[in-house]
Scaffold this motif. Sequence first.
Motif, PDB file in Angstrom:
ATOM      1  N   UNK B 338       0.863  -1.193   0.000  1.00 10.89           N
ATOM      2  CA  UNK B 338       0.000   0.000   0.000  1.00 10.89           C
ATOM      3  C   UNK B 338       0.896   1.239   0.000  1.00 10.89           C
ATOM      4  N   UNK B 339       0.376   2.382  -0.439  1.00  9.50           N
ATOM      5  CA  UNK B 339       1.165   3.604  -0.276  1.00  9.50           C
ATOM      6  C   UNK B 339       1.494   3.763   1.206  1.00  9.50           C
ATOM      7  N   UNK B 340       2.743   4.136   1.505  1.00  8.27           N
ATOM      8  CA  UNK B 340       3.146   4.070   2.932  1.00  8.27           C
ATOM      9  C   UNK B 340       2.362   5.025   3.816  1.00  8.27           C
ATOM     10  N   UNK B 344      -1.110   3.297   8.578  1.00  5.84           N
ATOM     11  CA  UNK B 344      -1.793   3.310   9.877  1.00  5.84           C
ATOM     12  C   UNK B 344      -3.211   2.771   9.743  1.00  5.84           C
ATOM     13  N   UNK B 345      -3.951   3.325   8.783  1.00  4.37           N
ATOM     14  CA  UNK B 345      -5.345   2.888   8.645  1.00  4.37           C
ATOM     15  C   UNK B 345      -5.443   1.433   8.178  1.00  4.37           C
ATOM     16  N   UNK B 346      -4.519   1.022   7.305  1.00  3.02           N
ATOM     17  CA  UNK B 346      -4.571  -0.354   6.817  1.00  3.02           C
ATOM     18  C   UNK B 346      -4.254  -1.330   7.946  1.00  3.02           C
ATOM     19  N   UNK B 347      -3.252  -0.992   8.766  1.00  2.00           N
ATOM     20  CA  UNK B 347      -2.905  -1.879   9.879  1.00  2.00           C
ATOM     21  C   UNK B 347      -4.078  -2.049  10.846  1.00  2.00           C
ATOM     22  N   UNK B 348      -4.805  -0.974  11.088  1.00  2.00           N
ATOM     23  CA  UNK B 348      -5.966  -1.070  11.982  1.00  2.00           C
ATOM     24  C   UNK B 348      -6.974  -2.073  11.406  1.00  2.00           C
ATOM     25  N   UNK B 370       5.879   0.231   2.407  1.00  2.00           N
ATOM     26  CA  UNK B 370       4.440  -0.023   2.495  1.00  2.00           C
ATOM     27  C   UNK B 370       4.102  -1.470   2.153  1.00  2.00           C
ATOM     28  N   UNK B 371       5.095  -2.348   2.288  1.00  2.19           N
ATOM     29  CA  UNK B 371       4.927  -3.749   1.882  1.00  2.19           C
ATOM     30  C   UNK B 371       4.562  -4.597   3.105  1.00  2.19           C
ATOM     31  N   UNK B 372       3.284  -4.975   3.194  1.00  2.00           N
ATOM     32  CA  UNK B 372       2.770  -5.705   4.355  1.00  2.00           C
ATOM     33  C   UNK B 372       2.980  -7.209   4.219  1.00  2.00           C
ATOM     34  N   UNK B 373       3.254  -7.851   5.330  1.00  2.00           N
ATOM     35  CA  UNK B 373       3.307  -9.314   5.359  1.00  2.00           C
ATOM     36  C   UNK B 373       2.519  -9.847   6.551  1.00  2.00           C
ATOM     37  N   UNK B 374       1.196  -9.671   6.581  1.00  2.00           N
ATOM     38  CA  UNK B 374       0.419 -10.279   7.670  1.00  2.00           C
ATOM     39  C   UNK B 374       0.554 -11.801   7.587  1.00  2.00           C
ATOM     40  N   UNK B 400      -6.238  -3.639   1.093  1.00  2.00           N
ATOM     41  CA  UNK B 400      -5.035  -3.017   0.514  1.00  2.00           C
ATOM     42  C   UNK B 400      -5.348  -2.358  -0.834  1.00  2.00           C
ATOM     43  N   UNK B 401      -6.124  -3.045  -1.652  1.00  2.00           N
ATOM     44  CA  UNK B 401      -6.459  -2.480  -2.961  1.00  2.00           C
ATOM     45  C   UNK B 401      -7.293  -1.205  -2.780  1.00  2.00           C
ATOM     46  N   UNK B 402      -8.226  -1.242  -1.815  1.00  2.00           N
ATOM     47  CA  UNK B 402      -9.060  -0.061  -1.572  1.00  2.00           C
ATOM     48  C   UNK B 402      -8.213   1.125  -1.122  1.00  2.00           C
TER      49      UNK B 402
END
Lengths: 372, 471
Positions: B338-340, B344-348, B370-374, B400-402
């Motif tokens: 995601x854009x970095x 914050x909002x994506x992690x929530x 902005x590269x997430x690895x849940x 992430x796409x949203x």
Amino acid sequence: MTSLKSALQGRLGAFLSEPIEGLPEEAAVVAPSTLDEAAVILTLASKHTLPVLVWAGGTHQGLGGRVDPAIVLSTARLNTIVDWQPDDLTVVVEAGVRVADLEERLAERGQTAVLPEVPGDGTVGGAVAGGISGFRRLRFGPTRDRVLETDLVTGDGRIVRGGGRVVKNVTGYDLPRLAAGSLGSLGLIGRVCLKLWPLPQETRTVTLPEPRPDYGYRPLAVVEEPDRVLVFLAGTPAEMDARTAELGGRCERGLLWPGQPEGAIRLSLRVVPRLLREALTRIPSSWGYQALPGVGEVRVGASSFQLESFRELRHWAEGHGGALVVTDAPAEVYELVDPWGTPPASMDLQRRVVARFDPDRVVNPGRLPGSL
Amino acid sequence: MTLVQELRDLLGDERVLSDPLRTHVYGKDAGIRRGEVLAVVLPASTAEVVALVGIAARHGIPVVPRGAGTGLAGGTVPTSPSLVVSLTKMTHFDVDVESRSAWVEAGVLNLDLSEHAAGHGLHFAPDPSSQAACTIGGNVANNSGGPHCLAEGTTVNHVLAVEVVTARGEVVVLGGEAPDPIGLDLRGIVVGSEGTLGIVTRALVKLTPNPPAARTLLADFARVEDAAATVSGVIAGGIVPAALEMMDRLMTTAVERFVGAGFPTDAAAVLLAEVTGHPAAVEAEADLIRAVAESNGAGRVRVAADEGERALLWKGRKAAFGAVAQTAPDYYLHDAVVPRTRLVEVMAKVYEIADRFDLAMMNVFHAGDGNLHPLMAFDASQDGVMDRVQTAADELVEVCVAAGGALSGEHGIGLEKRDLMPLVFSQADLDAQARLAEAFDPDGLFNPEKVLPAGSRCFDLGRPVPAGTWI
């Protein structure tokens, strides 16, 4: 006025633009304001197999084979900075935005797109389509490394987006990489997203009398000219003091980029970096040059075209995995020599790829190596 | 003659595996999918690859190239009975110190290259966490990343040329040793193409000078949002560190049990940052990162005192996925970007999804990019857990796409995300990609049914193509 031109003017009336100086008068000049309009134009061109020359700032038109267009597609009205996200270090711009204007805007928030430093009237689209990089490629890599997303209007009028507005991405085939340096062979690059870098706190230009084997850890840029070497440094104030002391030479604040070598004939000699030194011994003494150590490019300027010297140098460069490319010259030079030289061994594959985007080969036909 | 017999005549019995007990392991990567292997071949040269591609093409058998099998997206999992070409026997490389580059065969391990180049003060910049096991060929196929891609870019920025065996059995070199090779940049298309366009047998890679100085910092935070805000703050502060990595509490706890890197286990999140460069620069940059962290509420900020402590911190980071194995028998590691500024909002939302599906969700990621690895740790033998994991994974992608992100930052699309491609691309975009792939591999010989969903290629755009139609 030819009948073709008047017919085109009738069909494309909504997009007509002023004539561009130095281009054949028979060509209809159009300047779409949106990618949809560009798609209308290219659909028509493709249907009737009419050659289209894409025209942006006009600064890289010397690159590649000559095009004899029925339509000149100007990017002058695709001139919006669409979306700048400073905290993401990304910017989305239309192709016709001038490099100088974009860099000036970005500098307001201490950022740069690392586009060519001496751009003249050059546009972002021109730099991307031409695969044109500045001196700072030594530190930040070529322009093509920073193209994150492209919106392409294909030769047959489809609008195709590739990549994404994120700095790291493996989501499908990397069309932005293919578009960079494609010289219009896929169609019009209408809009791009670029990765940005923060501008450094401090910069220095150090002038040395002659080349050295080493200029310290990753300088911003190094330009070797026949009678001097310019080393460009960027970083924190303490780093600048330490590095300029290490280098010696004459030090000035700021980045004093050199202009192009003099002469109407401009060439780009490209070699494996380790052969750069040898390449310089093979350049006729009457030619001016800027050599980029670590990159492997020598930008040459000459006032007259010396066919024999040119052929010898090209033969040597190609024999060692390099190339000698004409980047600008009077028209007669293009009749004497192919601007690219021997086409790459992958031409079959290149033709197959181009055919998937521009099946009727209408946008900048013949511009790529092998008259593709 | 049968396919296997022809292959044995070419390579000998040793390098052709057809016994199901021996081929079984090649039906899978490090992810959760499995496919069917007809035979496995282990070529040792480009000429052997050309010959075996010819044999497979004559028999009409799909060819699936493969490196070390550390991929997670199913990129090397055959979708129909296939010939798997393992390139792990191709391990030669030549370093050109003066040009700072190396010609590397596909089977060379990422870390072996960097360790060898270290003798010349150089390294290969992409450093995936699997770098001790993964191959350069695999890195090229997936345009791999790693923590140090923040400042240096991903694999495509470090590959100058590739040698490719095409479906017609041609050997073409795309790109070159000199800058700006003339013609289209087909090199850039092959990188990240997940083995669907041809078999990359060798690559010319760029080597990067080792930095003369480095500072590695570990900051801990009471709230994940504060760590994420620090990431944005550092970038906005005008520096791009060499690496900026984040781990949350579940992950640091697992890592501590596994390697004991000294990560605090009482903090909600830790940020691992590294700056490299001239000795006179790293101090000031480290100070800036510390200041940004503290202004965002960091608790302790620890600076590695020496190379040993720095190595230990990185060991902790790179051992994260190994550490998870101690927590639960199975895990599903996600990759999205995601854009970095949206971190914050994506992690929530990521934590909200974990709660809703009652899944243990750990996070370790390349925060700077902005590269997430849940990572969801679970026990697949429990009833219904796989459905929850899959549904949660799909929701993660949608989030992430949203937020303006992409489906994958560095693991690739493979099978895992193939059918999600329409979330980010239009029909016209997918059609263009399918046409491009056709130019390389018109009959779909190489790694078929990967990357692009069925029906991507529509011959007459504008007319609807029935869903699921492959024409």
